[in-house]
Design a protein around this motif. Sequence first.
Motif, PDB file in Angstrom:
ATOM      1  N   ILE A 105      54.333 -11.169  55.964  1.00 34.33           N
ATOM      2  CA  ILE A 105      55.686 -11.618  55.609  1.00 34.33           C
ATOM      3  C   ILE A 105      55.659 -13.107  55.289  1.00 34.33           C
ATOM      4  O   ILE A 105      54.913 -13.875  55.900  1.00 34.33           O
ATOM      5  N   PHE A 106      56.489 -13.496  54.317  1.00 33.86           N
ATOM      6  CA  PHE A 106      56.586 -14.886  53.860  1.00 33.86           C
ATOM      7  C   PHE A 106      58.031 -15.343  53.975  1.00 33.86           C
ATOM      8  O   PHE A 106      58.943 -14.676  53.473  1.00 33.86           O
ATOM      9  N   GLY A 107      58.258 -16.478  54.649  1.00 34.81           N
ATOM     10  CA  GLY A 107      59.565 -17.120  54.688  1.00 34.81           C
ATOM     11  C   GLY A 107      59.540 -18.328  53.779  1.00 34.81           C
ATOM     12  O   GLY A 107      58.782 -19.267  54.012  1.00 34.81           O
ATOM     13  N   SER A 108      60.374 -18.338  52.726  1.00 38.51           N
ATOM     14  CA  SER A 108      60.155 -19.248  51.607  1.00 38.51           C
ATOM     15  C   SER A 108      60.784 -20.636  51.738  1.00 38.51           C
ATOM     16  O   SER A 108      60.723 -21.429  50.804  1.00 38.51           O
ATOM     17  N   ASN A 109      61.397 -20.937  52.883  1.00 38.10           N
ATOM     18  CA  ASN A 109      61.811 -22.315  53.157  1.00 38.10           C
ATOM     19  C   ASN A 109      61.980 -22.454  54.666  1.00 38.10           C
ATOM     20  O   ASN A 109      61.689 -21.520  55.428  1.00 38.10           O
ATOM     21  N   GLN A 110      62.437 -23.609  55.125  1.00 38.09           N
ATOM     22  CA  GLN A 110      62.503 -23.840  56.563  1.00 38.09           C
ATOM     23  C   GLN A 110      63.418 -22.844  57.266  1.00 38.09           C
ATOM     24  O   GLN A 110      63.064 -22.277  58.309  1.00 38.09           O
ATOM     25  N   VAL A 111      64.599 -22.613  56.721  1.00 38.80           N
ATOM     26  CA  VAL A 111      65.553 -21.699  57.356  1.00 38.80           C
ATOM     27  C   VAL A 111      64.997 -20.280  57.390  1.00 38.80           C
ATOM     28  O   VAL A 111      65.062 -19.590  58.412  1.00 38.80           O
ATOM     29  N   ALA A 112      64.442 -19.816  56.266  1.00 38.01           N
ATOM     30  CA  ALA A 112      63.902 -18.461  56.207  1.00 38.01           C
ATOM     31  C   ALA A 112      62.691 -18.300  57.125  1.00 38.01           C
ATOM     32  O   ALA A 112      62.550 -17.286  57.819  1.00 38.01           O
ATOM     33  N   ALA A 113      61.814 -19.306  57.131  1.00 42.73           N
ATOM     34  CA  ALA A 113      60.617 -19.233  57.981  1.00 42.73           C
ATOM     35  C   ALA A 113      61.000 -19.234  59.457  1.00 42.73           C
ATOM     36  O   ALA A 113      60.424 -18.495  60.267  1.00 42.73           O
ATOM     37  N   GLU A 114      61.979 -20.048  59.830  1.00 42.98           N
ATOM     38  CA  GLU A 114      62.441 -20.044  61.219  1.00 42.98           C
ATOM     39  C   GLU A 114      63.115 -18.715  61.560  1.00 42.98           C
ATOM     40  O   GLU A 114      63.034 -18.239  62.702  1.00 42.98           O
ATOM     41  N   GLY A 115      63.750 -18.098  60.573  1.00 43.20           N
ATOM     42  CA  GLY A 115      64.319 -16.771  60.781  1.00 43.20           C
ATOM     43  C   GLY A 115      63.249 -15.731  61.060  1.00 43.20           C
ATOM     44  O   GLY A 115      63.419 -14.855  61.917  1.00 43.20           O
ATOM     45  N   VAL A 116      62.135 -15.807  60.334  1.00 42.85           N
ATOM     46  CA  VAL A 116      61.011 -14.899  60.577  1.00 42.85           C
ATOM     47  C   VAL A 116      60.490 -15.067  62.001  1.00 42.85           C
ATOM     48  O   VAL A 116      60.224 -14.087  62.714  1.00 42.85           O
ATOM     49  N   LEU A 117      60.367 -16.313  62.433  1.00 42.94           N
ATOM     50  CA  LEU A 117      59.873 -16.580  63.785  1.00 42.94           C
ATOM     51  C   LEU A 117      60.866 -16.110  64.845  1.00 42.94           C
ATOM     52  O   LEU A 117      60.468 -15.610  65.904  1.00 42.94           O
ATOM     53  N   ALA A 118      62.149 -16.260  64.568  1.00 42.54           N
ATOM     54  CA  ALA A 118      63.159 -15.773  65.509  1.00 42.54           C
ATOM     55  C   ALA A 118      63.089 -14.256  65.640  1.00 42.54           C
ATOM     56  O   ALA A 118      63.238 -13.702  66.739  1.00 42.54           O
ATOM     57  N   ALA A 119      62.863 -13.564  64.525  1.00 40.34           N
ATOM     58  CA  ALA A 119      62.704 -12.104  64.567  1.00 40.34           C
ATOM     59  C   ALA A 119      61.482 -11.723  65.386  1.00 40.34           C
ATOM     60  O   ALA A 119      61.498 -10.752  66.161  1.00 40.34           O
ATOM     61  N   ASN A 120      60.416 -12.493  65.233  1.00 42.30           N
ATOM     62  CA  ASN A 120      59.190 -12.197  65.964  1.00 42.30           C
ATOM     63  C   ASN A 120      59.340 -12.398  67.471  1.00 42.30           C
ATOM     64  O   ASN A 120      58.612 -11.786  68.263  1.00 42.30           O
ATOM     65  N   ALA A 121      60.273 -13.230  67.877  1.00 45.51           N
ATOM     66  CA  ALA A 121      60.490 -13.442  69.307  1.00 45.51           C
ATOM     67  C   ALA A 121      60.871 -12.134  69.995  1.00 45.51           C
ATOM     68  O   ALA A 121      60.564 -11.928  71.179  1.00 45.51           O
ATOM     69  N   ASN A 122      61.509 -11.229  69.258  1.00 49.29           N
ATOM     70  CA  ASN A 122      61.869  -9.919  69.801  1.00 49.29           C
ATOM     71  C   ASN A 122      60.774  -8.875  69.606  1.00 49.29           C
ATOM     72  O   ASN A 122      60.607  -7.977  70.439  1.00 49.29           O
ATOM     73  N   LEU A 123      60.031  -9.013  68.507  1.00 47.13           N
ATOM     74  CA  LEU A 123      59.071  -7.968  68.132  1.00 47.13           C
ATOM     75  C   LEU A 123      57.627  -8.280  68.539  1.00 47.13           C
ATOM     76  O   LEU A 123      56.834  -7.371  68.765  1.00 47.13           O
ATOM     77  N   ASN A 124      57.269  -9.574  68.542  1.00 47.06           N
ATOM     78  CA  ASN A 124      55.922 -10.008  68.916  1.00 47.06           C
ATOM     79  C   ASN A 124      54.836  -9.299  68.102  1.00 47.06           C
ATOM     80  O   ASN A 124      53.880  -8.736  68.651  1.00 47.06           O
ATOM     81  N   VAL A 125      54.960  -9.346  66.790  1.00 54.27           N
ATOM     82  CA  VAL A 125      53.983  -8.681  65.921  1.00 54.27           C
ATOM     83  C   VAL A 125      53.168  -9.662  65.078  1.00 54.27           C
ATOM     84  O   VAL A 125      52.138  -9.281  64.506  1.00 54.27           O
ATOM     85  N   LEU A 126      53.603 -10.916  64.970  1.00 52.57           N
ATOM     86  CA  LEU A 126      52.899 -11.873  64.124  1.00 52.57           C
ATOM     87  C   LEU A 126      51.639 -12.399  64.792  1.00 52.57           C
ATOM     88  O   LEU A 126      51.557 -12.513  66.010  1.00 52.57           O
ATOM     89  N   GLY A 127      50.670 -12.751  63.967  1.00 52.01           N
ATOM     90  CA  GLY A 127      49.424 -13.340  64.444  1.00 52.01           C
ATOM     91  C   GLY A 127      48.519 -13.635  63.278  1.00 52.01           C
ATOM     92  O   GLY A 127      48.899 -13.466  62.117  1.00 52.01           O
ATOM     93  N   SER A 128      47.304 -14.065  63.572  1.00 55.23           N
ATOM     94  CA  SER A 128      46.388 -14.504  62.515  1.00 55.23           C
ATOM     95  C   SER A 128      45.181 -13.590  62.334  1.00 55.23           C
ATOM     96  O   SER A 128      44.246 -13.938  61.628  1.00 55.23           O
TER      97      SER A 128
END
Length: 370
Positions: free
Chosen positions: A266-289
Amino acid sequence: MKAKKVMALVLCAAMVSGLAATTVMAAPEDQFEGLTANEAYEFPMMVKSFQATYWEAAMKGMDKAAEELGVTYTAQGPNSESDIADQVNMINTAIAANPVGLGLAACDTSSVQEALQTCVDKGIPVVTFDTGIADAPEGSVVCEVCTDNNQAGSVAAENMYPAIKDVIANADGQVIIGEVNQDATGLNIQQRGTGFINKMIELIKADGKTVAVKGNEFYVNAAEGADAEEVDADVVIQVAVPAQTTVELCSTEAQAILSQENCIAIFGSNQVAAEGVLAANANLNVLGSDAANGDVIGVGFDAGSIIKAAVTDGTFLGAVTQSPLMMGYYAIYALTAAANGAELEDVPTAGYWYDSTNIDDENIAPNLYD
């Protein structure tokens, strides 16, 4: 001149960080060599909002340029980038005062057309920064100080793709790559989101896979090269745009994408969108490298403390940032030159990739605003 010193740092940062550029960018400060203000000018500077620290960084650049040139400015902006009518009212009020020049980062490029025509009629030069206005009335915009947003979006795709390439190649079924854009009205966001999509399509097809794009109508229609219907595609790029520009609503859109079992990136294309992606991940815990271990690969855009922390700890693979400081800086220089009566060329500013390996580099860190 101080402008050369400051820009040298930005260009050096771009080279060190591996900015994916196909051409060598001309030094934008050359046309400002030896510039002095004929008078103690004052400029209204219309930012998109005071919602993101991005705009604070832009104003730091304005401060520096104003001090060097002996001019002043007043920054104005709505509470949110979704408050388009509020910004238009501010612009019209500023124009009514007959300023010697106007700086403009438009929330919605279509909504400022009448105001720009008024500027032409009144002889007020306009310098756009952060966001260009492709269909501006002739003679209204005398200089554009912007990142090459198509390229910046493609940089995000180019750096994401190696991390998910094997997952796509070995997938038993369809996989989804998400993109969250805060809007579909600002030219910079449009270009950035489309740049990511088109580069990702190119990379996926080069490896023999088919692609479809679904979601927001603007981005679906602007995409180039998609070669399959959604039901048949190996990869679906799913694009979401919230009803308003807030982290919370971007998070809702991101959560809908990330909740799908076959979402791989997933790509968040500016600061607000990227912070939104991270906020979603706080509930789902699916992001990583580590995509091989099942992580969803996240990539952001811009900086700010939340995004920088996510890049540092590996929640985000990395991010692409601009230099809002330099956009603010050169916008003041361009307005001063325009007020003096000079003809100007557009000023391109750099965007570049950063990740956990180079985020603290001395040539990069100064451009990663909080």
